[in-house]
Enzyme design. Structure first.
Site, mmCIF file in Angstrom:
data_model
loop_
_atom_site.group_PDB
_atom_site.id
_atom_site.type_symbol
_atom_site.label_atom_id
_atom_site.label_comp_id
_atom_site.label_asym_id
_atom_site.label_seq_id
_atom_site.Cartn_x
_atom_site.Cartn_y
_atom_site.Cartn_z
ATOM 1 N N GLN A 99 1.311 -0.966 -0.126
ATOM 2 C CA GLN A 99 0.250 -0.354 -0.144
ATOM 3 C C GLN A 99 0.818 0.559 0.080
ATOM 4 O OE1 GLN A 99 -1.408 0.636 4.440
ATOM 5 N NE2 GLN A 99 -1.916 -1.454 3.408
ATOM 6 N N HIS A 101 -0.027 5.752 1.070
ATOM 7 C CA HIS A 101 -0.945 6.761 1.017
ATOM 8 C C HIS A 101 -0.446 8.219 0.336
ATOM 9 C CE1 HIS A 101 -1.544 3.894 4.170
ATOM 10 N NE2 HIS A 101 -0.068 4.177 4.796
ATOM 11 N N GLU A 136 2.541 8.029 8.429
ATOM 12 C CA GLU A 136 2.637 7.052 10.079
ATOM 13 C C GLU A 136 3.886 6.258 10.747
ATOM 14 O OE1 GLU A 136 -0.417 4.196 8.146
ATOM 15 O OE2 GLU A 136 1.078 2.917 7.083
ATOM 16 N N HIS A 260 4.682 0.741 0.566
ATOM 17 C CA HIS A 260 5.223 -0.313 1.655
ATOM 18 C C HIS A 260 3.996 -1.552 2.196
ATOM 19 C CE1 HIS A 260 2.273 2.375 3.890
ATOM 20 N NE2 HIS A 260 1.665 1.808 4.502
ATOM 21 N N ARG A 279 -3.943 0.205 -2.709
ATOM 22 C CA ARG A 279 -3.206 -1.028 -2.627
ATOM 23 C C ARG A 279 -2.753 -1.577 -4.316
ATOM 24 N NH1 ARG A 279 -7.666 -0.761 0.457
ATOM 25 N NH2 ARG A 279 -7.401 -0.778 2.865
HETATM 26 ZN ZN LIG Z 1 0.050 2.060 5.649
#
Ligand SMILES: [Zn+2]
Length: 399
Positions: A99, A101, A136, A260, A279
């Protein structure tokens, strides 16, 4: 505003382990249900519940209603009427999807565009669930395996050279252009994917494999995602991305655009308050190659373990470039006291080990392993270790 005890949300996604989160919460899991994620936050999809003036209320609603008392001036001015971060604990038993972001600008545009096209928020075809980015940080609570950013040009070159089944991929990488290679892999017909992966996976089945080799994860991914005789093209990403093994206590930052995937282990994750995930395979969920290509940074990435900084005897912070959140680890020995800053953003805390007492001018409360609590901005507090304790704290860095 007192310190609020939070009722956390459990996500029973199928990839989750059965023991870590149920143990943390002290729940008997006789049915061996998967406990994948524990959410501590105010995300619309699964906000924590709490009690305010005798009634139960979701934390996001309470924040909207009492923003002046809760968020503090800094956080409110910068992020509006919402908690900017989301704290989670994860137990990864089966690998998660490959995935990426989006950054803030792409998230805003993508969200508006899909709204305009009337794609409902719950539609499986939806790419952008909100208008926010989702950088994140993750901190390993056990030995942890993940894929993180593209390998160096040299490594990718060597993998293509040394894997005989990848012969037909080599022309896509003649100009050492990762984007060209990746785009071709993601857009090639399924028959071609099978023609490459069939012989590769058959060969791997005869080999002794170790976790520090992409071969191990490729074979495992195929066992988990093989469907109707088709192999998942996400398997190629396992070879193109850095394969990392974090030791317990090590942390890493995943900014927007970094491809990642989590492979195995338990961790603490802290991210911007968003659910925007695009994804690239190893998932039954929606894959949009266009959106993925648009949001991925096609450059090699040298993984950096975050250097933590000891702020006090009891607090260690893991700094990143994110402005939405900051993660700290509090280690408080029995009979030791941790003192918060006098001025601080809204803090969310999860007790991972031990039992503590928390004092403010008005009140003393006790929390133990698995419990979470919320402290509104600028309310100073002390945490006293009733036993040796470990706590993860999410806050907003005041810059
Ligand atoms: Zn992630």
């Amino acid at each position: 505003m007192p310190i609020l005890k939070l009722q956390t949300s459990i996500m029973h996604y199928l990839w989750g382990g059965t023991d870590f989160i149920s143990n943390l919460l002290g729940i008997d899991n006789f049915a061996q249900e998967p406990f994948a994620e524990l959410w501590i936050g105010a995300h619309r999809q699964a906000p924590c519940l709490t009690y305010w003036k005798g009634t139960q209320i979701a934390l996001n609603q309470l924040i909207r209603r009492e923003k002046d008392n809760i968020l503090g001036n800094y956080t409110y001015q910068k992020f509006g009427k919402r908690l900017p971060y989301l704290l989670k604990a994860l137990d990864v038993r089966q690998m998660l999807s490959i995935q990426v972001h989006p950054n803030k600008e792409n998230a805003k545009k993508g969200f508006a565009k899909e709204n305009k096209r009337n794609i409902s928020l719950s539609s499986p075809l939806r790419n952008y669930k909100d208008n926010n980015h989702k950088p994140e940080i993750m901190l390993a609570l056990s030995d942890f395996w993940l894929l993180h950013g593209f390998r160096s040009i040299q490594e990718i070159h060597d993998i293509l050279e040394n894997t005989p089944e990848f012969e037909t991929l080599k022309p896509y990488f003649l100009e050492k252009n990762i984007q060209n290679l990746y785009k071709n892999i993601m857009e090639m017909p399924q028959e071609q994917v099978n023609a490459i992966l069939n012989p590769l996976l058959s060969r791997l089945k005869t080999k002794k494999l170790y976790k520090n080799s992409p071969d191990y994860w490729a074979l495992l991914a195929d066992q988990q995602h093989h469907k109707n005789g088709d192999h998942d093209r996400g398997i190629f990403s396992i070879y193109l991305l850095n394969l990392l093994n974090l030791r317990q206590g090590q942390a890493i930052f995943q900014d927007s655009g970094i491809l990642h995937a989590y492979l195995e282990g338990t961790n603490i994750e802290l991210m911007a308050n968003s659910d925007n995930v695009l994804r690239g395979g190893l998932t039954p969920k929606h894959i949009s190659v266009n959106a993925l290509l648009k949001n991925t940074i096609f450059e090699p990435l040298e993984p950096q373990i975050i250097r933590s900084k000891q702020l006090s005897e009891t607090e260690k912070v893991f700094p990143t470039s994110a402005q939405d959140f900051e993660l700290s680890e509090l280690e408080i020995a029995e009979n030791q006291t941790h003192q918060s800053d006098y001025f601080h953003a809204p803090d969310s805390l999860l007790v991972i080990e031990g039992e503590i007492e928390i004092f403010t001018e008005q009140k003393t409360q006790t929390f133990k392993k698995g419990e979470a609590f919320f402290v509104s901005a600028d309310l100073p507090y002390q945490i006293f270790g009733k036993t040796n304790s470990k706590i993860y704290k999410a806050t907003v860095p005041i810059l």
